[in-house]
Design an enzyme around this catalytic site. Sequence first.
Site, PDB file in Angstrom:
ATOM      1  N   LYS A 115       7.757  -8.497  11.037  1.00  0.00           N
ATOM      2  CA  LYS A 115       7.339  -9.054  10.075  1.00  0.00           C
ATOM      3  C   LYS A 115       7.421 -10.738  10.417  1.00  0.00           C
ATOM      4  O   LYS A 115       6.588 -11.235   9.690  1.00  0.00           O
ATOM      5  CB  LYS A 115       8.464  -8.932   8.842  1.00  0.00           C
ATOM      6  CG  LYS A 115       8.086  -7.512   8.258  1.00  0.00           C
ATOM      7  CD  LYS A 115       8.053  -7.582   6.843  1.00  0.00           C
ATOM      8  CE  LYS A 115       7.519  -5.935   6.359  1.00  0.00           C
ATOM      9  NZ  LYS A 115       7.842  -5.437   5.213  1.00  0.00           N
ATOM     10  N   LYS A 197       2.108   2.409  12.279  1.00  0.00           N
ATOM     11  CA  LYS A 197       2.217   3.044  11.141  1.00  0.00           C
ATOM     12  C   LYS A 197       1.394   2.432   9.967  1.00  0.00           C
ATOM     13  O   LYS A 197       1.006   1.188   9.701  1.00  0.00           O
ATOM     14  CB  LYS A 197       3.564   2.983  10.533  1.00  0.00           C
ATOM     15  CG  LYS A 197       4.157   1.555   9.905  1.00  0.00           C
ATOM     16  CD  LYS A 197       5.289   1.955   9.164  1.00  0.00           C
ATOM     17  CE  LYS A 197       5.755   0.718   8.397  1.00  0.00           C
ATOM     18  NZ  LYS A 197       6.462   1.029   7.113  1.00  0.00           N
ATOM     19  N   LYS A 200       1.616  -0.524   3.459  1.00  0.00           N
ATOM     20  CA  LYS A 200       0.731  -1.022   2.002  1.00  0.00           C
ATOM     21  C   LYS A 200       0.460  -2.455   2.301  1.00  0.00           C
ATOM     22  O   LYS A 200      -0.543  -2.895   1.552  1.00  0.00           O
ATOM     23  CB  LYS A 200       1.729  -0.780   0.972  1.00  0.00           C
ATOM     24  CG  LYS A 200       3.166  -1.292   1.025  1.00  0.00           C
ATOM     25  CD  LYS A 200       3.652  -1.084  -0.462  1.00  0.00           C
ATOM     26  CE  LYS A 200       5.051  -0.263  -0.352  1.00  0.00           C
ATOM     27  NZ  LYS A 200       6.045  -1.148   0.454  1.00  0.00           N
TER      28      LYS A 200
END
Length: 334
Positions: A115, A197, A200
Amino acid sequence: MLDGKKSLFSGMQATGTLTLGNYLGALKNWVDFEEEYETFYCVVDMHSITVRQDPAELRKRARSLLTLYIAAGLNPEKNCIYYQSHVSAHAELSWILNCFTYMGELNRMTQFKDKAAKHTDNINAGLYTYPVLMAADILLFQSDIVPVGFDQKQHLEITRDIAERFNSVYGDVFTIPDPYIGKQGAKIMSLQEPEKKMSKSDENPNASIFLMDDTDTIIRKFKRAVTDSESEIRYSEDKPGISNLIDVYGITTGKSVAETEKEFASSGYGDFKLAVGESVANMLKPIQDKYAELQKDKDYIDNIIKVNADKANYYATKTLRKVQKKVGFPERIR
Ligand code: AQP
């Protein structure tokens, strides 16, 4: 353990519309636990602000996520479904646990690294201590198990380490939780970059199937899924795109890898992708219908939010008071 019953916590961030990955990796498994466990399913809106959010959008998404929990099959009378921000004990315990967590441990967290690389303009302390807040979420409810997708395994390990460290100083305060990672669907991959992966918050909408996508969109996204230059439907490490689709097909139809390979032995990728798209669309349709119905009943959802926040607060405060006493905070005078 809570009041002699095994306990379970899990949650999801309101950072976007849920994906097929979130559903198959976590939510789908949740409905199996309500009889055996005291369950807590949280909309982790406090975690969500570790990445910048539009306030009105966050509020909308959080409510939509809570409604989706119910639409996916969680009975709100048997499962405690609530917003993290309605239970202040999450933040309070998180602060205490911060003082029992080493920077060296946090430096190793792969989610933080991912992130931080994605949001270089906003590498905030909340993003860094995200796993500590997650540890607080889990430990507040003395959780025995935490059903999550494979990507959260590392956060479960640090939670266990923090709890064991605390218990070794103060006695048996926290239940040590185990992750529950389903045998199937633990890691659904992006349709556009199958080594990554499905997420969202992926910027490419074609990379993810969203739970609210209509049938045509689902089929179109599967048809465009990145595969390889061969034409054989075979599960293999060097065929991550097709293997991911075989996984998805297997979970939605209940078929094993061998059965799927046999069924499509004489088909091309196009036919197989269509079959995967149709099976996913059929699985999601009842959830979408239920969601639409629930959205019309504002009072029903409001009541669930209120009643369950009270229940979550009751149990969370019980653990928090115990912890505060152990670390030496003065008792409240009534
Ligand atoms: N691709 C996936 N396959 C299987 N399980 C998955 N989960 C997430 N992605 C997959 C599981 O879904 C739950 C919800 O996770 P979260 O909302 O707390 O955040 P996350 O793990 O960071 O999920 P996303 O979709 O990738 O969100 P963003 O894009 O906001 O970071 C967890 O149980 C997770 O394991």
